[in-house]
Design a protein around this motif. Structure first.
Motif, short mmCIF file in Angstrom:
data_model
loop_
_atom_site.label_atom_id
_atom_site.label_comp_id
_atom_site.label_asym_id
_atom_site.label_seq_id
_atom_site.Cartn_x
_atom_site.Cartn_y
_atom_site.Cartn_z
N ALA A 80 0.83 -1.21 0.00
CA ALA A 80 0.00 0.00 0.00
C ALA A 80 0.86 1.26 0.00
N CYS A 81 2.00 1.20 0.67
CA CYS A 81 2.90 2.36 0.72
C CYS A 81 3.42 2.71 -0.67
N TYR A 82 3.82 1.70 -1.42
CA TYR A 82 4.30 1.95 -2.78
C TYR A 82 3.17 2.45 -3.68
N GLU A 83 1.97 1.96 -3.45
CA GLU A 83 0.82 2.40 -4.25
C GLU A 83 0.53 3.87 -3.98
N ILE A 84 0.64 4.29 -2.73
CA ILE A 84 0.41 5.69 -2.37
C ILE A 84 1.48 6.57 -3.02
N ALA A 85 2.72 6.13 -2.99
CA ALA A 85 3.80 6.90 -3.61
C ALA A 85 3.55 7.07 -5.10
N GLY A 86 3.02 6.03 -5.75
CA GLY A 86 2.70 6.12 -7.17
C GLY A 86 1.58 7.10 -7.46
N ARG A 87 0.60 7.17 -6.58
CA ARG A 87 -0.52 8.09 -6.77
C ARG A 87 -0.10 9.55 -6.64
N ASP A 88 1.00 9.80 -5.97
CA ASP A 88 1.44 11.17 -5.78
C ASP A 88 1.80 11.83 -7.10
N ASP A 89 2.28 11.06 -8.06
CA ASP A 89 2.59 11.63 -9.38
C ASP A 89 1.33 12.20 -10.03
N ASP A 90 0.22 11.48 -9.90
CA ASP A 90 -1.05 11.96 -10.45
C ASP A 90 -1.51 13.23 -9.73
N LEU A 91 -1.36 13.24 -8.40
CA LEU A 91 -1.74 14.44 -7.65
C LEU A 91 -0.89 15.63 -8.07
N ASP A 92 0.41 15.42 -8.22
CA ASP A 92 1.29 16.52 -8.65
C ASP A 92 0.85 17.06 -10.01
N ASP A 93 0.46 16.16 -10.90
CA ASP A 93 0.02 16.58 -12.24
C ASP A 93 -1.26 17.38 -12.15
N ARG A 94 -2.19 16.94 -11.32
CA ARG A 94 -3.45 17.68 -11.18
C ARG A 94 -3.21 19.06 -10.57
N CYS A 95 -2.31 19.14 -9.62
CA CYS A 95 -2.00 20.43 -9.02
C CYS A 95 -1.30 21.35 -10.02
N ARG A 96 -0.43 20.77 -10.83
CA ARG A 96 0.24 21.58 -11.85
C ARG A 96 -0.78 22.14 -12.84
N ARG A 97 -1.71 21.30 -13.29
CA ARG A 97 -2.72 21.76 -14.25
C ARG A 97 -3.64 22.80 -13.62
N ALA A 98 -3.95 22.65 -12.34
CA ALA A 98 -4.79 23.63 -11.65
C ALA A 98 -4.10 24.98 -11.59
N SER A 99 -2.81 24.98 -11.27
CA SER A 99 -2.05 26.23 -11.21
C SER A 99 -1.95 26.87 -12.58
N GLU A 100 -1.77 26.06 -13.60
CA GLU A 100 -1.71 26.59 -14.96
C GLU A 100 -3.04 27.22 -15.37
N THR A 101 -4.14 26.62 -14.94
CA THR A 101 -5.45 27.19 -15.24
C THR A 101 -5.62 28.56 -14.61
N VAL A 102 -5.19 28.70 -13.37
CA VAL A 102 -5.28 29.98 -12.68
C VAL A 102 -4.44 31.03 -13.40
N MET A 103 -3.23 30.68 -13.77
CA MET A 103 -2.36 31.63 -14.44
C MET A 103 -2.88 31.98 -15.83
#
Length: 226
Positions: A143-166
């Motif tokens: 489960a720990c490795y699975e959570i670490a893998g999901r963080d890449d998706d979260l980072d991408d969503r946050c990046r796209r959200a910031s780009e939308t604001v800008m």
């Protein structure tokens, strides 16, 4: 200290760490709900409750130090105490970030970026923290490795959200005729939204940190730490 008493103290430590995580995730959930509803009372409850989180951290820090000093643990017990100590540090910082989100609610004046789904991103971060703590409780390395893998998706969503604001800021028509009392609120809202996205991304990072410490605790493997 008798060995059975020592084992009881280790079990109590884990139980108390899990309790702290429940308090912190509840505060994070409240902060997001307050933001969604523009509820200042809920925001203040989160901000004022940060002292409780800090006190839990200090109490658990003392417990870890006592266990290290009184028993001089080795091998698995030492890793449990060391990992728990690091995990409560991540939990305390998540509590600080929840308080940040609550403060942004107090500063919010209007909704400007409806296309940025902050609540969905926030729900993901809460789930990651809860899953990381479940993995700690159950010594679930997979489960720990699975959570670490999901963080890449979260980072991408946050990046796209910031780009939308800008992008929205760039497309907003501002010229020499635009009054200062129109520009300043706009910039404040842009800043608030970017900070919100940044803090949610950091909470995801702390969930990964918790997972990394669990892997170390269970398998003496620091792969996720570095």
């Amino acid at each position: 200290m008798a060995r059975d008493s020592y084992q009881e103290k280790l079990e109590t430590l884990q139980s108390d760490v899990l309790y702290m995580s429940e308090v912190v995730t509840d505060r994070l959930r409240m902060a997001l709900e307050g933001m969604a509803q523009k509820d200042d009372d809920t925001a203040w409850e989160v901000i004022d409750g940060d002292d409780e989180v800090n006190q839990l951290y200090l109490d658990l820090e003392d417990d870890c130090i006592d266990l290290l000093a009184l028993q001089q643990p080795v091998a698995g017990d030492l890793r449990l105490i060391a990992s728990s100590f690091k995990i409560i540090t991540d939990l305390e910082r998540i509590g600080d970030l929840a308080a940040n989100l609550a403060e942004y609610t107090l500063d919010a004046e209007r909704d400007m970026f409806p296309e940025v789904d902050i609540q969905a991103i926030g729900d993901t971060t809460i789930e990651m923290v809860e899953n990381a703590m479940d993995a700690y409780a159950e010594s679930d390395v997979d489960a720990c490795y699975e959570i670490a893998g999901r963080d890449d998706d979260l980072d991408d969503r946050c990046r796209r959200a910031s780009e939308t604001v800008m992008r929205d800021l760039i497309e907003t028509e501002i010229d020499d005729a635009t009054a200062d009392d129109e520009v300043e609120p706009l910039m404040q809202e842009v800043s608030r939204m970017l900070l919100t996205v940044r803090d949610l991304e950091r909470i995801g990072d702390h969930a990964v940190n918790i997972s990394a410490r669990t892997v170390y605790m269970v398998e003496n493997d620091d792969e996720l730490i570095y």
